[in-house]
Design a protein around this motif. Structure first.
Motif, PDB file in Angstrom:
ATOM      1  N   SER A  56       0.835  -1.201   0.000  1.00 13.41           N
ATOM      2  CA  SER A  56       0.000   0.000   0.000  1.00 13.41           C
ATOM      3  C   SER A  56       0.870   1.250   0.000  1.00 13.41           C
ATOM      4  N   TYR A  57       0.302   2.310  -0.550  1.00  9.62           N
ATOM      5  CA  TYR A  57       0.982   3.592  -0.525  1.00  9.62           C
ATOM      6  C   TYR A  57       0.747   4.255   0.828  1.00  9.62           C
ATOM      7  N   VAL A 200      -0.207   9.928  -8.422  1.00 11.99           N
ATOM      8  CA  VAL A 200       0.531   9.450  -7.259  1.00 11.99           C
ATOM      9  C   VAL A 200       1.556  10.518  -6.880  1.00 11.99           C
ATOM     10  N   THR A 202       4.889  11.397  -4.689  1.00  9.34           N
ATOM     11  CA  THR A 202       6.042  10.835  -3.999  1.00  9.34           C
ATOM     12  C   THR A 202       6.826  11.951  -3.335  1.00  9.34           C
ATOM     13  N   THR A 209      11.696   7.531   1.311  1.00 11.42           N
ATOM     14  CA  THR A 209      10.700   7.880   0.293  1.00 11.42           C
ATOM     15  C   THR A 209       9.328   7.451   0.771  1.00 11.42           C
ATOM     16  N   GLY A 210       8.353   8.337   0.602  1.00 15.42           N
ATOM     17  CA  GLY A 210       6.958   8.014   0.885  1.00 15.42           C
ATOM     18  C   GLY A 210       6.119   8.294  -0.348  1.00 15.42           C
ATOM     19  N   ARG A 211       5.029   7.574  -0.476  1.00 12.21           N
ATOM     20  CA  ARG A 211       4.201   7.694  -1.688  1.00 12.21           C
ATOM     21  C   ARG A 211       2.739   7.581  -1.288  1.00 12.21           C
ATOM     22  N   VAL A 212       1.876   8.375  -1.928  1.00 14.55           N
ATOM     23  CA  VAL A 212       0.456   8.357  -1.573  1.00 14.55           C
ATOM     24  C   VAL A 212      -0.362   8.712  -2.816  1.00 14.55           C
ATOM     25  N   TRP A 213      -1.556   8.112  -2.905  1.00 12.71           N
ATOM     26  CA  TRP A 213      -2.494   8.530  -3.942  1.00 12.71           C
ATOM     27  C   TRP A 213      -2.940   9.950  -3.648  1.00 12.71           C
ATOM     28  N   ASP A 238       0.127   6.882 -12.132  1.00 11.32           N
ATOM     29  CA  ASP A 238       0.409   5.548 -11.608  1.00 11.32           C
ATOM     30  C   ASP A 238       0.845   4.614 -12.727  1.00 11.32           C
ATOM     31  N   ARG A 240       1.378   1.196 -12.214  1.00 13.23           N
ATOM     32  CA  ARG A 240       1.092  -0.210 -11.912  1.00 13.23           C
ATOM     33  C   ARG A 240       0.225  -0.827 -13.013  1.00 13.23           C
ATOM     34  N   SER A 258      -6.381   3.105  -9.642  1.00 12.70           N
ATOM     35  CA  SER A 258      -6.249   3.366  -8.210  1.00 12.70           C
ATOM     36  C   SER A 258      -6.974   2.355  -7.335  1.00 12.70           C
TER      37      SER A 258
END
Length: 366
Positions: A56-57, A200, A202, A209-213, A238, A240, A258
């Motif tokens: 998960s982000y 996304v 970052t 490093t952190g990443r979130v929608w 994104d 993926r 997402s």
């Protein structure tokens, strides 16, 4: 002679029959139990639960526990702009006929000082812009009557962050009182230039490093982390995806989007099973599982990432439900084998076609 020639043609045709990939038996030949390096696992309720891990982000505690920067505090490397008004016609700094002087792009040196004409070397670091304004005003007051000073901060090497990628205004921005959090800084950069549903964000901070929608950032205040000097913010679409191959309505690389999708949805996204070709007992999901997930699935100690081939038999009484419960992950390959009779049809077609060709040749010779 004619029979031998016909048999040779049929044999060559059968060996070269086209198909969309390996059949089910050929995949099973690569199983660990047969000396291969792939764990071939029929999906049941336990497997569906154990393999439902999805990276998960989000942001770790090093991001969420970081306090807000004192946005008003000037730091070494900041770039300042000064405007000085003098209440005389012939001032110290202003040109003849001008009432104010602009001093732009004064960079705070590594010791925290700036130089202001007639005020000398002034300590800027550690002060707020308003405190620095009062300090410069006090120094100039001894040389010109009632000076008025304004101090502004410009993006420099001090308390700044870099915003890049799919935003409407890339650049280096100072951390100021209104822009101390991630969402506020994105707004400062003009917002994102792509569909928010697939955006996304970052944040890179040193080696972390952190990443979130983007939609989660706006929905959950916990993800709206405080920014620190030197942070790098990257907005991108994104990436993926999963790959669909074999006896399906389409063979392609498919963006995941997402939302989490299951095996049934993945098959539907490429047009479903090919009714003329597909073997519903041979739907495979191929992936490299991390060690922790592989251990839960296999119920034994394994070390390192494991190559897994999950088998979904849609003809079983609960096969469709299991496929609905089995989640697809980034990098998966969904492969559907051809039904055994398809190869028989192709073989018969090759035989009859070869026989027709042989008869035609024989008639031509005769």
């Amino acid at each position: 002679m004619r029979f031998a020639a016909l048999a040779s043609v049929v044999l060559l045709a059968a060996c070269a029959l086209p198909r969309s990939g390996p059949n089910k038996n050929e995949i099973f030949q690569g199983a660990v139990e047969r000396g291969g390096n792939t764990h071939i696992i029929y999906v049941n309720d336990h497997v569906a639960r154990a393999a439902s891990f999805a990276p998960s982000y989000g942001f770790g505690s090093d991001f969420t526990s970081a306090g807000s920067v004192g946005a008003d505090e000037i730091r070494p490397g900041d770039v300042l702009g000064l405007t000085i008004w003098e209440n005389v016609d012939d001032g110290l700094l202003a040109s003849l006929g001008q009432s104010n002087t602009n001093l732009q792009e004064l960079q705070v040196d590594s010791a925290g000082y700036i130089f202001v004409p007639y005020a000398g070397r002034v300590k800027a670091a550690g002060n707020s812009p308003d405190e620095l304004r009062r300090l410069i005003t006090s120094r100039l007051s001894a040389q010109t009557p009632d000076p008025q000073v304004t101090v502004t901060r410009i993006a420099g090497d001090g308390a700044t962050v870099s915003v890049m990628g799919k935003v409407n205004g890339q650049g280096v921005f100072p951390i100021e009182r209104p822009t101390r959090t991630l969402s506020a800084m994105l707004a400062k950069a003009g917002g994102v230039s792509i569909d928010p549903e697939v955006a996304v964000v970052t944040v890179k901070r040193g080696g972390n490093t952190g990443r979130v929608w983007l939609k989660d950032l706006y929905a959950n205040p916990r993800f709206d982390v405080a920014l620190r000097p030197g942070d790098v913010i990257l907005v991108e679409e994104d990436q993926r995806s999963f790959t669909a191959l074999g006896a399906l309505g389409g063979q392609t690389k498919v963006p995941l989007g997402s939302e989490q999708i299951n095996a049934i949805e993945a098959i539907a996204m490429v047009g479903g099973l090919s009714s003329n070709l597909a073997d519903p007992t041979g739907v495979f999901v191929l992936r490299d599982e991390p060690m922790s997930v592989a251990r839960n699935v296999l119920g034994q100690d394994v070390y390192g990432d494991q190559r897994m081939a999950y088998v979904l038999d849609l003809t079983r009484p609960n096969g469709l439900f299991l496929a609905r419960d089995f989640m697809i992950r980034d990098g998966d390959t969904v492969y559907v084998t051809e039904a055994p009779y398809v190869q028989w049809q192709k073989t018969l077609g090759a035989i009859t076609g070869a026989a027709g060709t042989a008869n035609a040749l024989n008639n031509t010779v005769n």
